[in-house]
Design a protein around this motif. Structure first.
Motif, PDB file in Angstrom:
ATOM      1  N   LYS A   1       0.662  -1.183  -0.288  1.00  8.27           N
ATOM      2  CA  LYS A   1      -0.013  -0.160   0.302  1.00  8.27           C
ATOM      3  C   LYS A   1       0.759   1.453  -0.324  1.00  8.27           C
ATOM      4  CE  LYS A   1      -4.354  -2.309   0.791  1.00  8.27           C
ATOM      5  NZ  LYS A   1      -5.169  -2.035   0.205  1.00  8.27           N
ATOM      6  N   PHE A   2       2.239   1.365  -0.591  1.00 10.32           N
ATOM      7  CA  PHE A   2       3.304   2.237  -0.523  1.00 10.32           C
ATOM      8  C   PHE A   2       2.123   3.406  -1.134  1.00 10.32           C
ATOM      9  CE2 PHE A   2       2.853   0.694  -5.195  1.00 10.32           C
ATOM     10  CZ  PHE A   2       3.248   2.454  -5.864  1.00 10.32           C
ATOM     11  N   TRP A   3       1.519   3.687  -2.148  1.00  7.01           N
ATOM     12  CA  TRP A   3       0.112   4.627  -2.432  1.00  7.01           C
ATOM     13  C   TRP A   3      -0.044   5.682  -1.208  1.00  7.01           C
ATOM     14  CZ3 TRP A   3      -1.406  -0.449  -3.842  1.00  7.01           C
ATOM     15  CH2 TRP A   3      -2.420  -0.432  -3.542  1.00  7.01           C
ATOM     16  N   ARG A   4      -0.068   5.597  -0.092  1.00  7.56           N
ATOM     17  CA  ARG A   4      -0.339   5.548   0.860  1.00  7.56           C
ATOM     18  C   ARG A   4       0.463   7.272   1.379  1.00  7.56           C
ATOM     19  NH1 ARG A   4      -3.310   0.899   5.136  1.00  7.56           N
ATOM     20  NH2 ARG A   4      -4.313   0.774   3.473  1.00  7.56           N
ATOM     21  N   HIS A   5       1.481   6.794   1.776  1.00  8.27           N
ATOM     22  CA  HIS A   5       3.254   7.733   1.565  1.00  8.27           C
ATOM     23  C   HIS A   5       2.746   9.224   0.828  1.00  8.27           C
ATOM     24  CE1 HIS A   5       3.667   4.322   4.284  1.00  8.27           C
ATOM     25  NE2 HIS A   5       4.523   3.502   3.259  1.00  8.27           N
ATOM     26  N   PHE A   6       2.088   9.130  -0.277  1.00  4.40           N
ATOM     27  CA  PHE A   6       2.390   9.970  -1.566  1.00  4.40           C
ATOM     28  C   PHE A   6       2.115  10.835  -0.370  1.00  4.40           C
ATOM     29  CE2 PHE A   6      -0.056  12.886  -4.436  1.00  4.40           C
ATOM     30  CZ  PHE A   6       1.745  12.795  -5.634  1.00  4.40           C
ATOM     31  N   ARG A   7       1.178  11.929   0.595  1.00  5.27           N
ATOM     32  CA  ARG A   7       1.753  13.118   1.177  1.00  5.27           C
ATOM     33  C   ARG A   7       2.619  12.969   2.421  1.00  5.27           C
ATOM     34  NH1 ARG A   7      -4.638  12.981   1.415  1.00  5.27           N
ATOM     35  NH2 ARG A   7      -5.252  12.868  -0.764  1.00  5.27           N
ATOM     36  N   GLN A   8       3.516  12.180   2.770  1.00  3.67           N
ATOM     37  CA  GLN A   8       4.156  12.047   3.845  1.00  3.67           C
ATOM     38  C   GLN A   8       5.779  12.306   3.270  1.00  3.67           C
ATOM     39  OE1 GLN A   8       3.248   8.485   5.061  1.00  3.67           O
ATOM     40  NE2 GLN A   8       1.638   9.134   6.343  1.00  3.67           N
ATOM     41  N   ASP A   9       6.803  12.789   4.001  1.00  2.51           N
ATOM     42  CA  ASP A   9       8.038  12.379   3.557  1.00  2.51           C
ATOM     43  C   ASP A   9       8.452  11.885   5.549  1.00  2.51           C
ATOM     44  OD1 ASP A   9      10.030  13.101   3.268  1.00  2.51           O
ATOM     45  OD2 ASP A   9      10.608  15.149   4.482  1.00  2.51           O
ATOM     46  N   VAL A  10       9.384  11.464   5.580  1.00  5.78           N
ATOM     47  CA  VAL A  10       9.878  10.722   6.979  1.00  5.78           C
ATOM     48  C   VAL A  10       9.309  11.956   8.178  1.00  5.78           C
ATOM     49  CG1 VAL A  10      12.213  10.348   8.280  1.00  5.78           C
ATOM     50  CG2 VAL A  10      12.413  10.515   5.873  1.00  5.78           C
ATOM     51  N   GLY A  11       9.235  10.635   8.794  1.00  2.12           N
ATOM     52  CA  GLY A  11       8.523  11.499  10.444  1.00  2.12           C
ATOM     53  C   GLY A  11       6.916  11.685  10.225  1.00  2.12           C
ATOM     54  N   THR A  12       6.766  13.092  10.623  1.00  2.00           N
ATOM     55  CA  THR A  12       4.981  13.922  10.769  1.00  2.00           C
ATOM     56  C   THR A  12       5.266  14.776   9.133  1.00  2.00           C
ATOM     57  OG1 THR A  12       5.654  14.696  12.285  1.00  2.00           O
ATOM     58  CG2 THR A  12       4.121  13.069  13.009  1.00  2.00           C
ATOM     59  N   SER A  13       6.005  14.872   8.929  1.00  2.00           N
ATOM     60  CA  SER A  13       6.581  16.311   7.661  1.00  2.00           C
ATOM     61  C   SER A  13       5.600  15.466   6.697  1.00  2.00           C
ATOM     62  CB  SER A  13       7.586  16.166   7.036  1.00  2.00           C
ATOM     63  OG  SER A  13       8.491  16.683   8.670  1.00  2.00           O
ATOM     64  N   SER A  14       5.333  16.999   5.624  1.00  2.00           N
ATOM     65  CA  SER A  14       4.943  16.783   4.575  1.00  2.00           C
ATOM     66  C   SER A  14       5.604  16.762   2.823  1.00  2.00           C
ATOM     67  CB  SER A  14       3.283  17.797   4.386  1.00  2.00           C
ATOM     68  OG  SER A  14       4.146  18.474   3.903  1.00  2.00           O
ATOM     69  N   ASN A  15       5.082  15.814   2.710  1.00  2.00           N
ATOM     70  CA  ASN A  15       5.501  15.329   0.588  1.00  2.00           C
ATOM     71  C   ASN A  15       6.327  17.029   0.085  1.00  2.00           C
ATOM     72  OD1 ASN A  15       6.962  15.128  -1.891  1.00  2.00           O
ATOM     73  ND2 ASN A  15       4.956  14.291  -2.045  1.00  2.00           N
TER      74      ASN A  15
END
Length: 192
Positions: free
Chosen positions: A94-108
Motif C-alpha cells: 500500500k505504498f501509495w498511502r505515503h504520497f502525502r508524507q515525508d519522513v516522520g510527520t512532515s508532509s511531502n
C-alpha cells in the motif's frame, strides 16, 4: 565516525554520481539514509536513485533502511517510471498511502497547497503518466470520485481547502472560507 554523520548532501551526491563503493562505506558505517538535502530541490537518497533511473541502487537503499516517502513516489510518477512503483510494491503493498508524507510527520515537500489533496493515482492521471496509471489501477490505488478535464484535456480532480478569516490576526468569529474546484496539476490552475 565521519560516515555515520555524513550530511544529506554528501550521501545524495554519492548516489547521483553512482559512487557505489563510497556509498557502501557510508551505509556500512550507519549513515542516515532518510536525510533530506536543503533547498528548493530537496532530495532523499532514494529520490536521487530515482533521478538516476537506477533500480538496483534504489533497491540497495531500501534494503538498508531508506523509507519510501511521498517525494520518491512523486518523482517516479513524474518521470513515468513504473518499475520503481513495482519496487515500492515489493516492500509495501500500500505504498501509495505515503504520497502525502515525508519522513516522520512532515508532509511531502513536492506538493503545493492544491496537490496536497491529490492521491498518487490522481497525480499520475493528471500528469499523463500512463504506465504508472496502469500499474496503480492494477494495485487498486484510490482516486478522486469527482473530476473534470481541463482545456488541455488533462485530468483535474476536485480539491477543497478550508482557510480561516482573521481580523487583527485572531480568528475570533470562527468564519471559514471554503475554496476549491477542479485543479489541473499539469497546467497548475483551476478548471472552470
Amino acid at each position: 565516525m565521519f560516515e555515520r554523520y555524513a550530511s544529506a548532501g554528501t550521501i545524495v551526491s554519492q548516489v547521483l554520481e553512482r559512487k557505489y563503493e563510497r556509498l557502501q562505506k557510508l551505509v556500512c558505517r550507519g549513515c542516515d539514509l532518510n536525510q533530506r538535502t536543503a533547498g528548493e530541490n530537496s532530495f532523499t537518497p532514494l529520490d536521487a536513485a530515482i533521478e538516476t533511473k537506477d533500480e538496483l541502487l534504489a533497491r540497495y537503499l531500501i534494503d538498508n533502511g531508506a523509507v519510501i516517502v511521498g517525494s520518491s513516489i512523486f518523482d517516479a510518477i513524474t518521470n513515468d517510471q513504473p518499475h520503481f512503483l513495482n519496487l515500492f510494491y515489493e516492500y509495501d503493498e500500500k505504498f501509495w498511502r505515503h504520497f502525502r508524507q515525508d519522513v516522520g510527520t512532515s508532509s511531502n515537500p513536492r506538493l503545493n497547497r492544491w496537490l496536497w489533496h491529490f492521491t498518487a493515482l490522481d497525480y499520475a492521471l493528471a500528469v499523463d503518466a500512463t504506465n504508472c496509471v496502469q500499474l496503480l489501477n492494477k494495485y487498486e490505488a484510490p482516486r478522486s470520485k469527482k473530476f473534470k478535464l481541463c482545456f488541455g484535456g488533462h485530468y483535474s480532480p476536485m480539491v477543497q481547502d478550508t482557510s480561516f478569516s482573521f481580523s487583527g490576526g485572531v480568528n475570533t468569529d470562527e468564519k471559514r472560507n471554503l475554496r476549491g474546484g477542479f485543479y489541473c496539476a499539469k497546467c497548475s490552475m483551476f478548471v472552470r
